[in-house]
Scaffold this motif. Sequence first.
Motif, PDB file in Angstrom:
ATOM      1  N   LEU A  40      -7.153  48.687  22.693  1.00  0.00           N
ATOM      2  CA  LEU A  40      -5.924  49.444  22.897  1.00  0.00           C
ATOM      3  C   LEU A  40      -6.017  50.793  22.201  1.00  0.00           C
ATOM      4  O   LEU A  40      -6.353  50.881  21.019  1.00  0.00           O
ATOM      5  CB  LEU A  40      -4.720  48.686  22.336  1.00  0.00           C
ATOM      6  CG  LEU A  40      -4.350  47.393  23.055  1.00  0.00           C
ATOM      7  CD1 LEU A  40      -3.216  46.690  22.319  1.00  0.00           C
ATOM      8  CD2 LEU A  40      -3.953  47.659  24.480  1.00  0.00           C
ATOM      9  N   SER A  41      -5.636  51.811  22.925  1.00  0.00           N
ATOM     10  CA  SER A  41      -5.571  53.130  22.303  1.00  0.00           C
ATOM     11  C   SER A  41      -4.218  53.263  21.620  1.00  0.00           C
ATOM     12  O   SER A  41      -3.309  52.479  21.823  1.00  0.00           O
ATOM     13  CB  SER A  41      -5.753  54.224  23.362  1.00  0.00           C
ATOM     14  OG  SER A  41      -4.651  54.200  24.250  1.00  0.00           O
ATOM     15  N   GLU A  75       4.609  50.101  33.351  1.00  0.00           N
ATOM     16  CA  GLU A  75       3.344  50.066  34.081  1.00  0.00           C
ATOM     17  C   GLU A  75       2.955  51.452  34.575  1.00  0.00           C
ATOM     18  O   GLU A  75       1.767  51.828  34.542  1.00  0.00           O
ATOM     19  CB  GLU A  75       3.451  49.090  35.253  1.00  0.00           C
ATOM     20  CG  GLU A  75       3.485  47.638  34.812  1.00  0.00           C
ATOM     21  CD  GLU A  75       3.679  46.668  35.968  1.00  0.00           C
ATOM     22  OE1 GLU A  75       3.715  47.111  37.131  1.00  0.00           O
ATOM     23  OE2 GLU A  75       3.791  45.465  35.695  1.00  0.00           O
ATOM     24  N   LEU A 123       3.338  52.590  23.625  1.00  0.00           N
ATOM     25  CA  LEU A 123       4.097  52.108  24.792  1.00  0.00           C
ATOM     26  C   LEU A 123       4.620  50.684  24.533  1.00  0.00           C
ATOM     27  O   LEU A 123       5.762  50.364  24.851  1.00  0.00           O
ATOM     28  CB  LEU A 123       3.239  52.084  26.037  1.00  0.00           C
ATOM     29  CG  LEU A 123       3.023  53.396  26.786  1.00  0.00           C
ATOM     30  CD1 LEU A 123       2.069  53.172  27.957  1.00  0.00           C
ATOM     31  CD2 LEU A 123       4.334  53.951  27.283  1.00  0.00           C
ATOM     32  N   ASN A 130       1.724  53.365  31.570  1.00  0.00           N
ATOM     33  CA  ASN A 130       0.418  52.846  31.177  1.00  0.00           C
ATOM     34  C   ASN A 130      -0.665  53.351  32.132  1.00  0.00           C
ATOM     35  O   ASN A 130      -1.761  53.705  31.711  1.00  0.00           O
ATOM     36  CB  ASN A 130       0.449  51.321  31.171  1.00  0.00           C
ATOM     37  CG  ASN A 130      -0.843  50.718  30.669  1.00  0.00           C
ATOM     38  OD1 ASN A 130      -1.438  51.213  29.716  1.00  0.00           O
ATOM     39  ND2 ASN A 130      -1.299  49.659  31.341  1.00  0.00           N
ATOM     40  N   GLU A 154      -1.922  55.456  22.146  1.00  0.00           N
ATOM     41  CA  GLU A 154      -0.844  55.714  23.103  1.00  0.00           C
ATOM     42  C   GLU A 154      -0.359  54.419  23.763  1.00  0.00           C
ATOM     43  O   GLU A 154       0.828  54.222  23.990  1.00  0.00           O
ATOM     44  CB  GLU A 154      -1.317  56.696  24.190  1.00  0.00           C
ATOM     45  CG  GLU A 154      -1.563  58.113  23.707  1.00  0.00           C
ATOM     46  CD  GLU A 154      -2.930  58.259  23.016  1.00  0.00           C
ATOM     47  OE1 GLU A 154      -3.790  57.371  23.197  1.00  0.00           O
ATOM     48  OE2 GLU A 154      -3.105  59.235  22.274  1.00  0.00           O
ATOM     49  N   ARG A 155      -1.293  53.515  24.073  1.00  0.00           N
ATOM     50  CA  ARG A 155      -0.895  52.259  24.687  1.00  0.00           C
ATOM     51  C   ARG A 155      -0.126  51.389  23.692  1.00  0.00           C
ATOM     52  O   ARG A 155       0.858  50.715  24.058  1.00  0.00           O
ATOM     53  CB  ARG A 155      -2.125  51.509  25.232  1.00  0.00           C
ATOM     54  CG  ARG A 155      -2.600  52.086  26.553  1.00  0.00           C
ATOM     55  CD  ARG A 155      -3.652  51.208  27.194  1.00  0.00           C
ATOM     56  NE  ARG A 155      -3.923  51.582  28.548  1.00  0.00           N
ATOM     57  CZ  ARG A 155      -4.576  52.661  28.929  1.00  0.00           C
ATOM     58  NH1 ARG A 155      -5.010  53.517  28.032  1.00  0.00           N
ATOM     59  NH2 ARG A 155      -4.783  52.900  30.213  1.00  0.00           N
ATOM     60  N   GLU A 195      -8.212  56.243  30.521  1.00  0.00           N
ATOM     61  CA  GLU A 195      -8.957  55.042  30.184  1.00  0.00           C
ATOM     62  C   GLU A 195      -9.739  55.286  28.908  1.00  0.00           C
ATOM     63  O   GLU A 195     -10.335  56.340  28.700  1.00  0.00           O
ATOM     64  CB  GLU A 195      -9.925  54.683  31.317  1.00  0.00           C
ATOM     65  CG  GLU A 195      -9.235  54.151  32.559  1.00  0.00           C
ATOM     66  CD  GLU A 195      -8.570  52.799  32.322  1.00  0.00           C
ATOM     67  OE1 GLU A 195      -9.097  51.969  31.574  1.00  0.00           O
ATOM     68  OE2 GLU A 195      -7.486  52.596  32.898  1.00  0.00           O
ATOM     69  N   LEU A 221      -1.904  56.887  31.426  1.00  0.00           N
ATOM     70  CA  LEU A 221      -2.749  57.143  30.239  1.00  0.00           C
ATOM     71  C   LEU A 221      -4.220  57.112  30.638  1.00  0.00           C
ATOM     72  O   LEU A 221      -4.627  56.374  31.526  1.00  0.00           O
ATOM     73  CB  LEU A 221      -2.476  56.083  29.172  1.00  0.00           C
ATOM     74  CG  LEU A 221      -1.082  56.135  28.525  1.00  0.00           C
ATOM     75  CD1 LEU A 221      -0.919  54.953  27.585  1.00  0.00           C
ATOM     76  CD2 LEU A 221      -0.881  57.437  27.769  1.00  0.00           C
TER      77      LEU A 221
END
Length: 129
Positions: free
Chosen positions: A118-119, A104, A125, A107, A121-122, A112, A110
């Motif tokens: 979802l990007s 979290e 993760l 996240n 990077e997300r 917005e 990162l």
Amino acid sequence: MIEALLARAAAPLVKVGVVFAIGAGLALGATLVGYKAADMLGAIIVDRVAAAVAERDAHWKGQIAEANVKAALAEAAQANQAMKLNSEISAAREAERMAQDQLETANAALPEDAAGGLSRERVRLLNKR
């Protein structure tokens, strides 16, 4: 003359009576001796039975005590195993909670994405889990 006949006739009856009395006395004596022997035998049997019962009770009390010790040891081993598993579960829950907190935090760090969804990077993760 009748008196003489009665005297002669009475003599064998007296002899029979004496023999009968002696026989009855012997029978009574044998009966009393037999009764006393039976009473003594009964006392011996009662003593032997009491000794056998006491021996049997002592044996089974020992068996029960041994079984109780085994049960107590098994119960203690189960309690130790339960405490060990409980601490392992607690440690695993704590590790999972910490991993969730890190995820979290990562996240939240990162940026917005204005496009929604979802990007990359997300997604990375989520794939680490």
